[in-house]
Motif scaffolding. Structure first.
Motif, PDB file in Angstrom:
ATOM      1  N   GLY A   2      17.961 -58.896   6.647  1.00  0.00           N
ATOM      2  CA  GLY A   2      16.736 -58.228   7.064  1.00  0.00           C
ATOM      3  C   GLY A   2      17.065 -57.036   7.943  1.00  0.00           C
ATOM      4  O   GLY A   2      18.130 -56.969   8.573  1.00  0.00           O
ATOM      5  N   ILE A   3      16.154 -56.087   8.005  1.00  0.00           N
ATOM      6  CA  ILE A   3      16.394 -54.883   8.800  1.00  0.00           C
ATOM      7  C   ILE A   3      15.063 -54.373   9.323  1.00  0.00           C
ATOM      8  O   ILE A   3      14.025 -54.543   8.677  1.00  0.00           O
ATOM      9  CB  ILE A   3      17.120 -53.801   7.951  1.00  0.00           C
ATOM     10  N   ASP A  26       8.304 -46.547  20.148  1.00  0.00           N
ATOM     11  CA  ASP A  26       9.125 -46.329  18.958  1.00  0.00           C
ATOM     12  C   ASP A  26       8.305 -45.718  17.821  1.00  0.00           C
ATOM     13  O   ASP A  26       8.299 -46.200  16.699  1.00  0.00           O
ATOM     14  CB  ASP A  26       9.761 -47.644  18.477  1.00  0.00           C
ATOM     15  N   VAL A  27       7.621 -44.632  18.127  1.00  0.00           N
ATOM     16  CA  VAL A  27       6.856 -43.935  17.100  1.00  0.00           C
ATOM     17  C   VAL A  27       7.794 -43.389  16.024  1.00  0.00           C
ATOM     18  O   VAL A  27       7.450 -43.346  14.846  1.00  0.00           O
ATOM     19  CB  VAL A  27       6.041 -42.794  17.742  1.00  0.00           C
ATOM     20  N   ILE A  28       8.998 -42.997  16.421  1.00  0.00           N
ATOM     21  CA  ILE A  28       9.979 -42.464  15.483  1.00  0.00           C
ATOM     22  C   ILE A  28      10.882 -43.596  15.000  1.00  0.00           C
ATOM     23  O   ILE A  28      11.421 -44.350  15.819  1.00  0.00           O
ATOM     24  CB  ILE A  28      10.835 -41.372  16.146  1.00  0.00           C
ATOM     25  N   PRO A  29      11.069 -43.751  13.685  1.00  0.00           N
ATOM     26  CA  PRO A  29      11.975 -44.799  13.198  1.00  0.00           C
ATOM     27  C   PRO A  29      13.354 -44.669  13.821  1.00  0.00           C
ATOM     28  O   PRO A  29      13.857 -43.573  14.078  1.00  0.00           O
ATOM     29  CB  PRO A  29      12.021 -44.528  11.685  1.00  0.00           C
ATOM     30  N   SER A  30      13.984 -45.806  14.060  1.00  0.00           N
ATOM     31  CA  SER A  30      15.293 -45.826  14.696  1.00  0.00           C
ATOM     32  C   SER A  30      16.326 -45.146  13.816  1.00  0.00           C
ATOM     33  O   SER A  30      16.339 -45.317  12.600  1.00  0.00           O
ATOM     34  CB  SER A  30      15.730 -47.271  14.961  1.00  0.00           C
ATOM     35  N   THR A  31      17.200 -44.379  14.444  1.00  0.00           N
ATOM     36  CA  THR A  31      18.300 -43.747  13.705  1.00  0.00           C
ATOM     37  C   THR A  31      19.469 -44.706  13.508  1.00  0.00           C
ATOM     38  O   THR A  31      20.387 -44.409  12.753  1.00  0.00           O
ATOM     39  CB  THR A  31      18.782 -42.485  14.444  1.00  0.00           C
ATOM     40  N   THR A  32      19.417 -45.850  14.203  1.00  0.00           N
ATOM     41  CA  THR A  32      20.419 -46.909  13.998  1.00  0.00           C
ATOM     42  C   THR A  32      19.678 -48.239  13.932  1.00  0.00           C
ATOM     43  O   THR A  32      19.715 -49.025  14.873  1.00  0.00           O
ATOM     44  CB  THR A  32      21.464 -46.932  15.134  1.00  0.00           C
ATOM     45  N   PRO A  33      18.972 -48.496  12.838  1.00  0.00           N
ATOM     46  CA  PRO A  33      18.112 -49.685  12.762  1.00  0.00           C
ATOM     47  C   PRO A  33      18.879 -50.986  12.912  1.00  0.00           C
ATOM     48  O   PRO A  33      19.992 -51.141  12.394  1.00  0.00           O
ATOM     49  CB  PRO A  33      17.472 -49.567  11.377  1.00  0.00           C
ATOM     50  N   ASN A  34      18.274 -51.919  13.631  1.00  0.00           N
ATOM     51  CA  ASN A  34      18.898 -53.211  13.879  1.00  0.00           C
ATOM     52  C   ASN A  34      18.741 -54.143  12.685  1.00  0.00           C
ATOM     53  O   ASN A  34      17.762 -54.085  11.944  1.00  0.00           O
ATOM     54  CB  ASN A  34      18.263 -53.889  15.103  1.00  0.00           C
ATOM     55  N   ASP A  35      19.732 -55.032  12.544  1.00  0.00           N
ATOM     56  CA  ASP A  35      19.577 -56.130  11.598  1.00  0.00           C
ATOM     57  C   ASP A  35      18.512 -57.079  12.113  1.00  0.00           C
ATOM     58  O   ASP A  35      18.221 -57.151  13.314  1.00  0.00           O
ATOM     59  CB  ASP A  35      20.898 -56.880  11.417  1.00  0.00           C
ATOM     60  N   PHE A  36      17.971 -57.844  11.184  1.00  0.00           N
ATOM     61  CA  PHE A  36      16.866 -58.735  11.532  1.00  0.00           C
ATOM     62  C   PHE A  36      17.017 -60.021  10.731  1.00  0.00           C
ATOM     63  O   PHE A  36      17.215 -59.975   9.508  1.00  0.00           O
ATOM     64  CB  PHE A  36      15.538 -58.052  11.191  1.00  0.00           C
ATOM     65  N   ASP A  37      17.001 -61.154  11.403  1.00  0.00           N
ATOM     66  CA  ASP A  37      17.089 -62.436  10.720  1.00  0.00           C
ATOM     67  C   ASP A  37      15.703 -62.840  10.244  1.00  0.00           C
ATOM     68  O   ASP A  37      14.835 -63.211  11.045  1.00  0.00           O
ATOM     69  CB  ASP A  37      17.670 -63.502  11.650  1.00  0.00           C
ATOM     70  N   SER A  38      15.493 -62.748   8.938  1.00  0.00           N
ATOM     71  CA  SER A  38      14.181 -63.016   8.369  1.00  0.00           C
ATOM     72  C   SER A  38      13.786 -64.480   8.553  1.00  0.00           C
ATOM     73  O   SER A  38      14.625 -65.370   8.381  1.00  0.00           O
ATOM     74  CB  SER A  38      14.176 -62.686   6.869  1.00  0.00           C
ATOM     75  N   PRO A  39      12.531 -64.738   8.890  1.00  0.00           N
ATOM     76  CA  PRO A  39      12.057 -66.132   8.895  1.00  0.00           C
ATOM     77  C   PRO A  39      12.175 -66.721   7.489  1.00  0.00           C
ATOM     78  O   PRO A  39      12.131 -65.991   6.501  1.00  0.00           O
ATOM     79  CB  PRO A  39      10.589 -65.992   9.318  1.00  0.00           C
ATOM     80  N   TYR A  77       5.739 -64.170  10.468  1.00  0.00           N
ATOM     81  CA  TYR A  77       6.305 -63.260  11.456  1.00  0.00           C
ATOM     82  C   TYR A  77       5.382 -63.222  12.665  1.00  0.00           C
ATOM     83  O   TYR A  77       4.149 -63.246  12.531  1.00  0.00           O
ATOM     84  CB  TYR A  77       6.459 -61.848  10.881  1.00  0.00           C
ATOM     85  N   THR A  78       5.967 -63.128  13.823  1.00  0.00           N
ATOM     86  CA  THR A  78       5.157 -62.965  15.028  1.00  0.00           C
ATOM     87  C   THR A  78       4.620 -61.543  15.074  1.00  0.00           C
ATOM     88  O   THR A  78       5.100 -60.640  14.369  1.00  0.00           O
ATOM     89  CB  THR A  78       5.986 -63.235  16.287  1.00  0.00           C
ATOM     90  N   GLN A  79       3.627 -61.317  15.893  1.00  0.00           N
ATOM     91  CA  GLN A  79       3.087 -59.973  16.053  1.00  0.00           C
ATOM     92  C   GLN A  79       4.145 -59.012  16.592  1.00  0.00           C
ATOM     93  O   GLN A  79       4.187 -57.841  16.225  1.00  0.00           O
ATOM     94  CB  GLN A  79       1.861 -60.021  16.971  1.00  0.00           C
ATOM     95  N   GLN A  80       5.014 -59.518  17.452  1.00  0.00           N
ATOM     96  CA  GLN A  80       6.083 -58.693  17.979  1.00  0.00           C
ATOM     97  C   GLN A  80       7.044 -58.290  16.865  1.00  0.00           C
ATOM     98  O   GLN A  80       7.473 -57.143  16.780  1.00  0.00           O
ATOM     99  CB  GLN A  80       6.843 -59.450  19.070  1.00  0.00           C
ATOM    100  N   GLN A  81       7.385 -59.236  16.007  1.00  0.00           N
ATOM    101  CA  GLN A  81       8.276 -58.920  14.892  1.00  0.00           C
ATOM    102  C   GLN A  81       7.631 -57.904  13.952  1.00  0.00           C
ATOM    103  O   GLN A  81       8.285 -56.956  13.510  1.00  0.00           O
ATOM    104  CB  GLN A  81       8.629 -60.201  14.135  1.00  0.00           C
TER     105      GLN A  81
END
Length: 950
Positions: free
Chosen positions: A666-667, A685-698, A728-732
């Motif tokens: 996930g990303i 974070d209005v601008i997409p990250s230039t180094t997007p983090n990995d994300f562990d999908s539920p 997914y949580t609202q934060q996610q």
């Protein structure tokens, strides 16, 4: 788009000086060709019959209407060969002519600005600065023809390609096809690029009938820079840049003593030059080249250039590329080298339904030749060609400690022995390579080997340039340490030599080999379609350059490898009449997934690798056609949770198919977004990250309507795949995470032959309607956007300005939009924007609050069209993409409109703002999936009032 420095003015009004951090760009850096537009004419049968016209008469009448409107023009390119898909012209008009004016002219269907397209530069490496001219990184070949010399190519026999060990071919299965004599014969491939040095003997040495590069055209000439008039010529030759020569060699280089060759060396090759010596093209030249390919009866087109579009079928190049697929011409295009721009940064013409967008992976193997170490065997070193030096040389290490990172970063000590007849070995790190090489050359070194630091990106090709060095090569870390051991344990000195020989196969890249390259662009498109389609080796690819051989990297290099692979399949399976859509499906469903990190068992995200790295042998063997070749699950508001996959069995026997699934990495789109109850979405974070983090999908489930299907020979069957909604949580969700994976299809024939297929899927665990569109940060320019300024003074209240020194409105798009409008409105308009009118001098992020939404709901009319405007400043027909932030040519891009008082009325006529009357600028950008008829569907910003002095 207008970019301009404006002189400082004496103003009456509220201004704040932000000159320290506010730096607009020079107008010469505009990404559009000045005052030039595509004008598409409505050539539909209904429109033509209603007006009693032919397509060609319709274009002439429309151009005449442009002139009758008082807009003199010159034609840059005419597009008349494909009236069913794109009929019109690119024209140059006087400065100040707007998109709106042209759009209102009778017969005009759509208008786009002509965009400059920059040939992709080699992706940067932190400690390496490439030369501006890539041809300088070549090593020359001894035998080379003169351009004036007229002769035919001597083609090597098919047997010359047997035993193929060229590393990109071994990794992708092309070697097996070459060994079987499948070389692309009978398939016609056109390359759209920056010109080609066809005098290079590996490209046949000549141009025209009887030559390896037998057809082509130059649409621009050497001096074309995007701002001047292209000068066409029938000859695509150039040596002033090597990009096109390198791309052409990846497809068609002939067999040679060095051990490399093109993917389809027996295909009929052509080259359409669309960029000048400074590597600048324009999209009207690319369209002209693609249309020329139809006339030349081409089967495959490779386009290793493009620009951000964010959407599918949104630009003339995309529209024409998609149409070509319906005519049996496959378009293969590079996905782009803009990974540092983050997610949702798809490029055109690559982004399309039938067009194949190719990302890049780091090869499993290095390009290397063998050096011989006396009494020790061989050690591989990286170089475009073997050093070919006679004699033996003693090794010398400037540091005998491999943990020293700053090896040779300062001048060598006076105690250093003479280095003239030694091979000097240094470790990477601590400073730029140029610094190391300069220090070594100053100390008298002539031959240098640089070994990699541990667990670091692969080394680039080193350029000798003007250093005075004779040869520079690269070593893997483990090979550098091995030489150091030999050096330390040989009292009388260790000798090394560099015999001439072919490339050494199987030199493994044990750090990043097989992973998606650090520069390869992310998807998806804003339409949530898969991007890139798939990937292929693109880093450190050896191929032809002007006058010789060179190593280059980029999706420009991965794309032609796939174009050549397409030709191999078409040549061998010609009787099947595979369509471009079927070819795309074959390659995507037989690709091999790339890991998210070296050695990992977790596949990289689909928006990073697409369907994975190509496996040409598997594509050749596949007799099952799968539709669709990708499953786009959309967002949570428009979820496509149930998908149907159709299997067509072209095998000569029945096949049983069984199904399973797996998940990929996930990303996230925004790394630091925080859910806001007030705005019901991301508050930062209005601008997409230039180094997007990995994300562990539920965890979520994939269910099949059946676990197996048996399909008779020649038969077709379908099954459904259902995806449960992930929790997914609202934060996610505020981070806009993308989850993805593969549906695996195992095919077992009646004779027990087994083949596996993989269908990629992905979805967005958020709502696209919530994606912020307008940039409300100061990241790009310094001041917080949007704002109104005169010179470097930003308005914070009502101002009075002169027409000779007008204000400029500045804004950026943090995401693409399906509708963008910049209007002139009355100063007392009853309208509340979603973004505050004054965003400076505060450096804080502009908030989108519930209170503002409530005000908008009360004060703003329900319908978009109900908002009263004086006239339009900018209202494009196309869907604008997101702006560059990091990797663009400026490096960022933005919108900067000088408000000279002119605007376009609804009837297409031009109006002029009155003196002494208060006005504002209203910017409205449609949220991605919102209803365009509703005013509440737009992010909006209303400037502070301004008026023109008498």
């Amino acid at each position: 788009m207008v970019r301009a420095f404006l002189a400082l003015a004496v103003l009456l009004g509220a201004l704040v000086d932000l000159s320290a951090g506010f730096k607009p760009a020079d107008s010469s850096s505009s990404r559009f060709v000045p005052n030039s537009y595509f004008v598409e004419v409505d050539a539909s049968s209904s429109a033509l019959s209603k007006r009693g016209l032919t397509p060609f008469a319709a274009l002439s009448r429309t151009l005449a209407a442009v002139e009758k409107k008082g807009i003199p023009y010159t034609v840059r390119q005419r597009f008349e060969s494909l009236p069913d898909v794109f009929h019109g012209a690119s024209i140059q008009v006087p400065e100040g002519t707007s998109v709106d004016e042209l759009s209102q002219i009778e017969g005009v269907k759509r208008v786009w600005p002509v965009q400059k397209i920059v040939i992709p530069r080699e992706p940067p490496i932190d400690d390496y600065v490439s030369t501006a001219d890539s041809s300088m990184s070549s090593q020359p070949l001894a035998k080379r023809a003169s351009k004036a010399e007229k002769r035919a190519t001597t083609f090597p026999p098919a047997s010359a390609y047997a035993g193929d060990t060229f590393y990109p071919h071994v990794e992708t299965g092309i070697d097996a096809l070459h060994n079987a004599g499948i070389l692309g014969a009978g398939i016609k491939i056109a390359v759209l690029d920056a010109g080609v040095d066809y005098t290079n003997p590996l490209l046949g040495g000549c141009f025209g009938p009887g030559c390896h590069i037998s057809f082509g055209y130059d649409f621009c000439g050497d001096n074309y820079n995007g701002d001047n008039t292209p000068v066409a010529d029938s000859d695509p030759f150039t040596t002033c840049t090597s990009h096109g020569t390198h791309v052409t060699g990846i497809i068609g280089a002939l067999a040679n003593e060095y051990g490399l060759s093109g993917a389809a060396p027996q295909a009929t090759l052509g080259h359409y030059r669309v960029a000048g010596c400074n590597d600048i093209s324009s999209d009207d030249l690319i369209v002209a080249g693609m249309m020329r390919a139809v006339q030349d009866d081409v089967d495959v087109i490779n386009v290793s250039l493009g620009s951000v579009v964010s959407w599918i079928n949104n630009s003339p190049t995309q529209i024409v590329a998609e149409y070509l697929a319906t005519q049996g011409i496959a378009v293969v295009a590079s996905a782009g080298n803009d990974r540092t721009e983050g997610l949702f940064f798809a490029a055109g013409p690559a982004a399309g339904v039938a067009t194949l967008a190719v990302g890049a992976t780091d090869p499993l193997y290095w390009v290397a030749y063998n050096a011989t170490v006396r009494n020790r065997g061989t050690v591989p070193y990286m170089s475009p060609m073997p050093f070919g030096l006679t004699g033996n040389y003693f090794l010398y290490f400037t540091s005998t400690d491999p943990s020293v990172a700053a090896d040779a970063c300062t001048a060598l000590p006076s105690s250093t022995p003479s280095l003239t007849s030694r091979v000097v070995v240094v470790r990477r790190g601590g400073c730029d390579f140029a610094v190391k090489l300069a220090n070594l050359a100053k100390a008298g070194a002539k031959i240098v080997l640089i070994y990699n630091s541990p667990n670091t990106l692969t080394l680039p090709q080193f350029n000798v340039g003007s250093t005075g060095l004779t040869a520079v090569g690269g070593l893997r870390y483990e090979d550098g340490v091995k030489l150091l051991e030999y050096y330390n344990t040989t009292p009388r000195g260790q000798l090394i030599s560099f015999p001439v020989g072919p490339l050494v196969p199987g030199v493994v890249d044990g750090v990043t080999g097989g992973t998606v390259s650090y520069y390869s662009s992310y998807g998806a498109t804003n339409d949530l379609t898969t991007y890139p389609s798939l990937a292929a080796p693109g880093t450190n690819i050896l191929s032809t350059v002007a006058g010789g051989l060179g190593i280059m990297r980029g999706t420009s290099q991965s794309s032609p490898l796939v174009a050549g692979a397409y030709a191999l399949i078409l040549a061998q399976r010609k009787s099947e009449n595979l369509t471009p859509q079927q070819l795309k499906s074959l390659f995507m469903t037989t690709s091999v997934s790339a890991p998210n990190t070296f050695g990992s068992s977790t596949p990289d995200s689909i928006v990073s690798q697409g369907a994975g790295r190509i496996d040409v042998g598997a594509a050749l063997a596949a007799k099952t056609l799968i539709s669709p070749s990708e499953l786009n699950l959309n967002d949570t508001a428009n979820s496509n949770r149930m998908q149907r996959i159709t299997l067509t069995n072209r095998n000569s026997e029945a096949v049983t198919y069984t199904f399973s699934s797996s998940f990929a990495q996930g990303i996230v789109t925004y790394n630091n977004a925080r859910y806001s109850l007030a705005s019901r979405g991301a508050s930062s974070d209005v601008i997409p990250s230039t180094t997007p983090n990995d994300f562990d999908s539920p965890p979520y489930n994939v269910l099949f309507s059946t676990l197996s299907l048996t399909v008779p020979a020649g038969g077709t069957a379908s099954f459904t795949v259902s995806f449960t909604v992930a929790r997914y949580t609202q934060q996610q969700a505020a981070q806009f995470p993308i989850y993805s994976g593969f549906v695996h299809i195992r095919a077992t024939s009646a004779s027990q032959k087994v083949q596996t297929f993989n269908v990629p899927f992905f979805g967005l665990a958020a709502r696209m309607i919530d994606m912020p569109i307008l940039d409300t940060t100061g990241v790009a320019l310094g001041p917080v956007l949007p704002f109104l300024a005169v010179g470097q003074d930003i308005a914070t209240g009502p101002i009075t300005v002169s027409r000779s020194n007008p204000p400029t409105v500045y804004f950026r798009l943090a995401a693409g939009t399906r509708r963008l409008r910049v209007d002139l409105v009355a100063g007392d308009i009853d309208f509340q924007g979603t973004i505050p009118s004054v965003t400076n001098p505060s450096r804080r992020l502009a908030k989108r609050s519930t209170r503002e939404r409530e005000l908008v709901a009360r004060a703003t009319p329900t319908l978009f069209s109900d908002v009263p405007t004086v006239g339009s400043i900018f209202a494009p027909d196309y869907f604008p993409p997101r702006d560059y932030l990091v990797n663009g040519p400026y490096p960022f891009s933005d919108y900067e409109y000088a408000l000279d008082g002119k605007y376009t009325k609804k009837d297409g006529t031009t109006g002029t703002a009155q003196s002494g009357v208060s006005y504002r600028v209203l910017i409205r950008a449609l949220k991605i999936t919102a209803d365009p008829t509703l005013s509440s569907s737009y992010e909006s910003w209303l400037s502070t009032p301004f008026q023109y002095s008498a």
